[in-house]
Design an enzyme around this catalytic site. Structure first.
Site, PDB file in Angstrom:
ATOM      1  N   ASN A  30       0.827  -1.190   0.000  1.00 33.58           N
ATOM      2  CA  ASN A  30       0.000   0.000   0.000  1.00 33.58           C
ATOM      3  C   ASN A  30       0.865   1.246   0.000  1.00 33.58           C
ATOM      4  OD1 ASN A  30       0.519   0.473   3.055  1.00 33.58           O
ATOM      5  ND2 ASN A  30      -0.416  -1.563   2.994  1.00 33.58           N
ATOM      6  N   HIS A  96       4.434   0.633   2.004  1.00 39.51           N
ATOM      7  CA  HIS A  96       4.696  -0.654   2.662  1.00 39.51           C
ATOM      8  C   HIS A  96       4.502  -1.743   1.618  1.00 39.51           C
ATOM      9  CE1 HIS A  96       4.807  -3.948   5.410  1.00 39.51           C
ATOM     10  NE2 HIS A  96       3.513  -4.216   5.330  1.00 39.51           N
ATOM     11  N   HIS A  98       5.731  -6.079   0.499  1.00 40.49           N
ATOM     12  CA  HIS A  98       6.363  -7.335   0.894  1.00 40.49           C
ATOM     13  C   HIS A  98       7.245  -7.784  -0.273  1.00 40.49           C
ATOM     14  CE1 HIS A  98       4.174  -8.355   4.709  1.00 40.49           C
ATOM     15  NE2 HIS A  98       3.449  -7.357   4.238  1.00 40.49           N
ATOM     16  N   ASP A 121      24.963   5.615  -2.829  1.00 41.48           N
ATOM     17  CA  ASP A 121      24.336   6.724  -3.541  1.00 41.48           C
ATOM     18  C   ASP A 121      23.109   7.237  -2.794  1.00 41.48           C
ATOM     19  OD1 ASP A 121      26.071   6.967  -5.692  1.00 41.48           O
ATOM     20  OD2 ASP A 121      24.944   5.586  -6.964  1.00 41.48           O
ATOM     21  N   HIS A 172       8.914  -9.134   9.446  1.00 45.66           N
ATOM     22  CA  HIS A 172       7.745  -8.597   8.749  1.00 45.66           C
ATOM     23  C   HIS A 172       8.120  -8.199   7.321  1.00 45.66           C
ATOM     24  CE1 HIS A 172       3.953  -6.864   7.979  1.00 45.66           C
ATOM     25  NE2 HIS A 172       4.171  -5.641   8.422  1.00 45.66           N
ATOM     26  N   TYR A 230      26.086  15.341  -9.374  1.00 49.29           N
ATOM     27  CA  TYR A 230      25.395  14.303 -10.142  1.00 49.29           C
ATOM     28  C   TYR A 230      24.107  14.887 -10.707  1.00 49.29           C
ATOM     29  CZ  TYR A 230      22.894   9.991 -11.234  1.00 49.29           C
ATOM     30  OH  TYR A 230      22.204   9.008 -11.868  1.00 49.29           O
TER      31      TYR A 230
END
Length: 232
Positions: A30, A96, A98, A121, A172, A230
């Site tokens: 999400n 968030h 996984h 970097d 998690h 950069y």
């Protein structure tokens, strides 16, 4: 038009980047987009496949986790987002996921070592891994406590969330954040790439050494230092 339309649009566009960047499977993730002046954020509705999302389906929530606008239930991780926004007033986007490699490091309860210049970097330190939550916190308000799990770890380690915009939560998965939802997604993608590279590095050479301090400083400062050169 809702006064929250622009954060709904921002949250929608950011959420749609997750499957494109291979950071989510099914509904495993999400993104939220916040407006601190209004004291709210827009977040993905819980369990809705990405192909069925639209700006109108984003849910508006306040920084205490209460739904302000929307017909759908917000993400199950909403209270974690709410805690971070309430205490870190300079972030406007949280992700968030996984994602495979970052989650594998989280499940291993290991920080991601700074092995190379790609990592440097973006960070001058290992990607932090907060320890697994204790039983009392798990049995309480779990998602709410996850926010404090992250913040407490940063405080304990003396880390600045404005400089380290990502974390692994032990056993998690990863969280990332930034000044916008777009930047939070960018940081999530960088985290997954760094996690993948570090995994491969340890497979090729289990005794691989961390990057030397001079190279860490050089690569970080050429992008982010006062004399950065950069890009355009």
């Amino acid at each position: 038009m809702s006064k929250y339309q622009y954060i709904k649009q921002s949250a929608y566009e950011a959420n749609m980047q997750l499957p494109k960047l291979n950071l989510v499977l099914f509904t495993f993730g999400n993104v939220s987009a916040a407006d601190h002046d209004l004291g709210v954020f827009a977040i993905k509705p819980s369990g809705v496949p990405y192909e069925y999302l639209s700006p109108e389906k984003m849910v508006i929530v306040d920084f205490d986790g209460n739904t302000i606008e929307g017909d759908l239930r917000p993400s199950s991780d909403t209270k974690t987002h709410a805690v971070l926004y309430k205490h870190w007033s300079d972030i406007n986007g949280i992700v968030h996921t996984h994602s495979t490699y970052a989650t594998a490091w989280a499940q291993s309860q290991r920080c991601i070592p700074i092995f190379g210049t790609t990592h440097a970097d973006y960070l001058t330190v290992d990607v932090p891994c907060a320890p697994p939550m204790n039983d009392e916190m798990i049995q309480g308000n779990y998602e709410y406590q996850t926010g404090f799990q992250i913040m407490d770890h940063f405080e304990k380690k003396g880390l600045d969330h404005k400089e380290v915009e990502m974390v692994l939560v032990g056993n998690h998965a990863p969280f990332s954040w930034g000044k916008s939802a777009e930047k939070a997604v960018y940081n999530s993608a960088v985290l997954e790439a760094v996690a993948h590279m570090a995994y491969l590095t340890e497979q090729i050479n289990p005794q691989a050494k961390r990057l030397q301090d001079s190279l860490i400083k050089k690569h970080f400062e050429r992008k982010h230092g006062p004399d950065s050169y950069y890009g355009q």
